[in-house]
Design an enzyme around this catalytic site. Structure first.
Site, PDB file in Angstrom:
ATOM      1  N   TYR A   1       0.852  -1.193   0.000  1.00 18.64           N
ATOM      2  CA  TYR A   1       0.000   0.000   0.000  1.00 18.64           C
ATOM      3  C   TYR A   1       0.888   1.243   0.000  1.00 18.64           C
ATOM      4  CZ  TYR A   1      -4.097  -2.708   1.581  1.00 18.64           C
ATOM      5  OH  TYR A   1      -5.141  -3.591   1.680  1.00 18.64           O
TER       6      TYR A   1
ATOM      7  N   TYR B   1      -0.087  -9.922   1.238  1.00 22.61           N
ATOM      8  CA  TYR B   1       0.959  -9.209   1.980  1.00 22.61           C
ATOM      9  C   TYR B   1       0.997  -9.653   3.439  1.00 22.61           C
ATOM     10  CZ  TYR B   1      -2.950  -6.167   3.357  1.00 22.61           C
ATOM     11  OH  TYR B   1      -4.141  -5.693   3.829  1.00 22.61           O
TER      12      TYR B   1
ATOM     13  N   ARG C   1      -2.108 -11.816   4.593  1.00 20.11           N
ATOM     14  CA  ARG C   1      -3.481 -11.583   4.154  1.00 20.11           C
ATOM     15  C   ARG C   1      -3.662 -12.079   2.721  1.00 20.11           C
ATOM     16  NH1 ARG C   1      -7.561  -8.010   5.015  1.00 20.11           N
ATOM     17  NH2 ARG C   1      -8.420 -10.107   5.095  1.00 20.11           N
TER      18      ARG C   1
ATOM     19  N   HIS D   1      -7.015  -9.052  -1.648  1.00 18.28           N
ATOM     20  CA  HIS D   1      -8.375  -8.559  -1.467  1.00 18.28           C
ATOM     21  C   HIS D   1      -8.483  -7.118  -1.932  1.00 18.28           C
ATOM     22  CE1 HIS D   1      -6.160  -7.433   2.178  1.00 18.28           C
ATOM     23  NE2 HIS D   1      -6.914  -6.345   2.164  1.00 18.28           N
TER      24      HIS D   1
ATOM     25  N   HIS E   1     -10.702  -3.667  -0.929  1.00 16.47           N
ATOM     26  CA  HIS E   1     -11.611  -3.066   0.054  1.00 16.47           C
ATOM     27  C   HIS E   1     -12.737  -2.333  -0.674  1.00 16.47           C
ATOM     28  CE1 HIS E   1      -8.915  -3.515   3.604  1.00 16.47           C
ATOM     29  NE2 HIS E   1      -7.964  -3.474   2.684  1.00 16.47           N
TER      30      HIS E   1
END
Lengths: 256, 167
Positions: free
Chosen positions: A124, A164, A174, A177, A179
């Protein structure tokens, strides 16, 4: 003592077994995760311990109306996350489409959908994300759109996000995905959720996904690969419909 | 019409900060408006520690129905702010016609968002009047100097804020 994956797996299994036993004893289906889900450690100090106070049958409650976003809130390119910079982002191009529905199956039209995600490497562009994976100068990973006035559908183009690591426990990863932030016609329908990709081997190890204890409910967070949505020489297509919850008092038959 | 099962809620996570907050998200009222108020406070966890990665949304069912845009003229009924490193947040809005401003709390660790209300005007009110005094207290914003109101949110423990369930 370092918390490892097998500690988390043991807790996840125990909670799931207790849920299945309760279901066998006639308990209702839990469509949403519990607020206190210890395997997801951040929940422990952050969930209320007092029962929520019910607001029932108050037609004056302001929360039964909702913000109405207009065309000026969204630009033409906002639903293409690959076009936010001048160059091409790295990774596998995908198109995600679906419909926003209410619990009666009716389209929820003209509503704001916001999406955000990690890049193809699982990073991110956030100062506190210190994962040693590269940032992509051509990909920030944010987009927004309004659902169609015709049928409540949405569609956006992006890059498939990477898995990640995070610090819930040792070797916590995780699954990939995206959001989603969603509005309905009432503030009470507000929903933030995550879409996953089919067949991800990390599902079983992720306490955030597993916090949705009901198997069928958990499956509703996983998109379907849809070859008809794949675009020749361009992108792979995924379909994901979203259903907003809400109190029965929310629903207005007219004009929907 | 077929009955559809709801999509489960999931946490906003810690890394929403580059995506959801928007410019002027806390400026619901145009600057200098005669009935402008400032609502602010902190979010705390069960150990009384500030929550630096919460996101709060505010809704007032009046004025423009909602917008991410701030044109400096119109009041928009929707606000969104993130907490800072000390768990503090601020919104500038108009004194509500109803007694309260609706608040929705998101954060890492919240598997489902939490609804509450910041009462700027004290009762009589159906919800407030049904609460025991110490719980009622948690929903009352405390008036201060210069039309400011302080509304702290405690997610858990002593002085836990009243959170709402709409049925």
């Amino acid at each position: 003592m370092t918390l490892n994956q097998s500690d988390i797996d043991t807790e996840v299994s125990a909670i799931r077994e207790a849920y299945e036993k309760a279901r066998a004893g006639g308990a209702p289906v839990a469509h949403h995760p519990p607020r206190d889900y210890a395997p997801y450690r951040s929940s422990v100090l952050r969930h209320p311990k007092q029962p929520l106070v019910a607001i029932a049958g108050d037609p004056e409650a302001m929360e039964l109306t909702g913000p109405v976003f207009g065309a000026t809130d969204v630009g033409d390119l906002d639903n293409d996350l690959t076009r936010r910079h001048t160059g091409e982002p790295l990774g596998e191009r995908i198109t995600v489409s679906g419909r926003l529905l209410d619990s009666a199956g009716r389209p929820v039209r003209g509503q704001l959908i916001e999406v955000w995600q990690a890049n193809a490497s699982g990073r991110y562009p956030h100062q506190r994300d210190q994962h040693q994976a590269p940032l992509d100068p051509n990909f920030t990973g944010t987009g927004r759109m309004l659902t169609s006035e015709a049928d409540g559908s949405y569609s956006f183009t992006t890059i498939k996000p990477g898995a990640y690591p995070w610090r819930n426990h040792e070797n916590a990863w995780r699954p990939a995905h995206i959001h989603f932030s969603l509005f309905g016609t009432a503030f009470t329908q507000r929903l933030i959720t995550q879409m996953y990709f089919p067949g991800d081997p990390l599902f079983a190890y992720d306490p955030i996904l597993q916090s949705v204890t009901d198997e069928a409910a958990r499956a509703r967070l996983v998109a379907t690969y849809d070859h008809a949505l794949s675009r020749p020489e361009f992108s792979l297509g995924y379909r994901w419909d979203i259903v907003l919850d809400g109190p029965s008092a929310t629903w207005i038959e007219e004009g929907r | 019409m077929t009955s559809q099962l709801p999509t489960p809620s999931h946490t906003v996570g810690p890394f929403y900060g580059y995506a959801l907050p928007f410019e002027g998200g806390g400026e619901m009222a145009p600057p200098g408006h005669a009935s402008a108020i400032t609502l602010h406070g902190c979010v705390y966890d069960g150990e009384g520690e500030p929550v630096p990665d919460a996101l709060l949304e505010f809704w007032q069912g009046e004025g423009l129905p909602g917008s991410l845009h701030r044109n400096g003229v119109d009041f928009t009924g929707f606000g969104r702010v993130a907490t800072d490193a000390a768990g503090h947040w601020t919104v500038h809005t108009l004194a509500p016609r109803t007694p309260y401003i609706s608040v929705c709390v998101f954060a890492r660790g919240l598997t489902h968002h939490l609804f509450t209300r910041a009462y700027v005007n004290d009762g009589p009110d159906t919800l407030l009047d049904a609460l025991p005094p110490e719980r009622r207290e948690t929903l009352l914003a405390q008036g201060g100097e210069g039309r400011t109101y302080r509304f702290d949110i405690r997610l858990q423990g002593e002085g836990e804020t009243v959170f709402l369930d709409f049925r």
